[in-house]
Design an enzyme around this catalytic site. Structure first.
Site, PDB file in Angstrom:
ATOM      1  N   SER A  73     -30.256 -85.310  88.729  1.00 47.00           N
ATOM      2  CA  SER A  73     -29.526 -86.562  88.938  1.00 47.00           C
ATOM      3  C   SER A  73     -28.264 -86.600  88.072  1.00 47.00           C
ATOM      4  CB  SER A  73     -30.469 -87.740  88.677  1.00 47.00           C
ATOM      5  OG  SER A  73     -29.930 -88.934  89.200  1.00 47.00           O
TER       6      SER A  73
ATOM      7  N   ASP B  39     -34.987 -89.473  99.226  1.00 44.73           N
ATOM      8  CA  ASP B  39     -34.482 -89.938  97.928  1.00 44.73           C
ATOM      9  C   ASP B  39     -33.669 -91.213  98.160  1.00 44.73           C
ATOM     10  OD1 ASP B  39     -32.808 -90.298  95.671  1.00 44.73           O
ATOM     11  OD2 ASP B  39     -32.888 -88.148  95.211  1.00 44.73           O
TER      12      ASP B  39
ATOM     13  N   HIS C  79     -36.918 -88.884  94.496  1.00 43.64           N
ATOM     14  CA  HIS C  79     -36.074 -88.632  93.320  1.00 43.64           C
ATOM     15  C   HIS C  79     -36.896 -88.389  92.051  1.00 43.64           C
ATOM     16  CE1 HIS C  79     -31.910 -88.824  91.838  1.00 43.64           C
ATOM     17  NE2 HIS C  79     -32.317 -89.506  90.780  1.00 43.64           N
TER      18      HIS C  79
END
Lengths: 278, 278
Positions: free
Chosen positions: B149, B225, B258
């Site tokens: 991320s 995600d 995620h």
């Protein structure tokens, strides 16, 4: 028995899911987690129930043990639960101690006030939770039980007193003889009162000495574990079976401590052990 | 450069250790973690630097990614660090937002008040931390960089702007084009001000379009995600290389989100990728 889904993650081609439900045994809302391997899409799979140690919830094992890769490979579901009843009205200690009350249910049925009202984790783990799992998820009736520290004590006690329900037991760093350890004595005094008879029902070393069934047991214990001598006492299990041939494997692991890094190192071997006995 | 050891756990026959030190780059006390595989007892090993996402510390990856089994097998050290400077006197946002200030350093060198004083994570990760690692631990000068991320953004930006220092880059769910994402725009406005030139230095898609080196990149991105469309935009990386033959593998992973469950599922393949390029 209504389940409310709290989370859902794809992992190793299987699913990790968390649910909440009202437990009639514990008389409060509870949360558990289940890992379903990809094989569960095709046919019911066996289940390893994991009992965590002091202060944990359903999350610690699922996040930290690194178990799901091998569970997915072997086609094993894993169920984790909280370590005590929780919520408003559930008794706790006033001094915030981590080893009694919330997060420290010791997997027994309390008989003393104020704990008796909700602290019935033995029945929850043996009866209510498996019923729920078997009613709602694609699992068969093959069960194994495993745990860490306080949860290792729980796995040994629950497995040894329900040999017909579990095909194997394993534990990491279990409290093996709680009647002679500070954690166990404190918890048993509070939850069970002074009666030695009641204590004996929840002491793995005494249960092992007196069990007739030969349910296979695998235990890993780090020799650099700070709780080893005072709280865990694995030698008491060996003493309990010294006069007979019991299928217990106790492995002292050099240099390992009490953490999830230790569990992660050997969890795949534990899953393989349970798979062999399903 | 004095290191204070905070923890030490044996894991997969190697060691997980945490240290604190005073960072001259960040002008504050910092904590990092290192995993040393068993091979490091015999000879210096290569290092994967892992950059975590928003809100994380050095702990998340080490505890949750399930990476250490394969790192031990391949003989790779892993280093994880905090996601921002910390401590008294380090600027933070007043509204407690998770995407700016503490835990959200975005791996850049801030130029604007109040951030400029401590928020120099780019230099910390590129220079000070590797110098420290290479001075104190049995590692060689082979380095790879990976992250998740915000940390995927950091890995891409740092790798692409220091091709001579890293042999490969990988990322999970990276912020690929921060100049066009809300997280990136908020962070860049605060840390860098309004100058587009400064933003371009930290935008992986722009850097990739303009880089001459061909450092291999592996990216995994879950298609379930929740941040994919608004924040992550992996298609912008493909667009950046559409007119040439760049060694970038972008894998869209069906049904994955995620979380660290996603990372755990594919981290062993990332370590294998880096091992191939050392």
């Amino acid at each position: 028995m209504r389940l409310t889904q709290v989370s859902n993650n794809k992992v190793f081609d299987g699913l990790h899911q968390q649910y909440q439900h009202f437990s009639s045994t514990l008389d409060c809302q509870m949360q558990f987690a289940v890992f379903l391997p990809p094989q569960a899409e095709v046919k019911p799979v066996p289940v390893v129930y994991w009992l965590s140690g002091l202060t944990c919830s359903d999350e610690n094992f699922m996040q930290k043990a690194g178990a799901l890769r091998m569970a997915a490979k072997l086609g094993i579901a894993i169920v984790t639960m909280d370590t005590s009843p929780r919520g408003e009205g559930v008794a706790d200690v006033e001094d915030g101690a981590y080893d009694l009350g919330l997060g420290a249910g010791f997997y027994l049925n309390a008989t003393q006030a104020p704990w008796v009202a909700h602290y019935q984790m033995y029945d929850y783990v043996v009866k209510e939770l498996p019923e729920l799992i078997e009613a709602h998820f694609p699992v068969n009736d093959q069960r194994a039980i495993s745990g860490h520290s306080m949860g290792g004590h729980g796995a040994l006690v629950i497995g040894l007193t329900n040999c017909e329900r579990y095909s194997s037991i394993s534990a990491f760093s279990p409290i093996c003889h709680p009647m002679s350890s500070p954690w166990g004595q404190k918890a048993f005094t509070q939850y069970l009162g002074d009666g030695v008879k009641k204590w004996q029902q929840y002491d793995a070393s005494l249960l092992l000495a007196n069990t007739e069934a030969l349910i296979p047991i695998l235990i890993d214990q780090g020799d650099d574990d700070p709780f080893l001598d005072m709280e865990l006492k694995p030698e008491s299990l060996l003493k309990a079976i010294e006069t007979r041939d019991y299928p217990l494997i106790l492995r002292m692991q050099s240099g390992y401590d009490h953490s999830y890094y230790f569990i992660a190192t050997f969890i795949e071997e534990h899953l393989g052990f349970h798979a062999k006995h399903f």
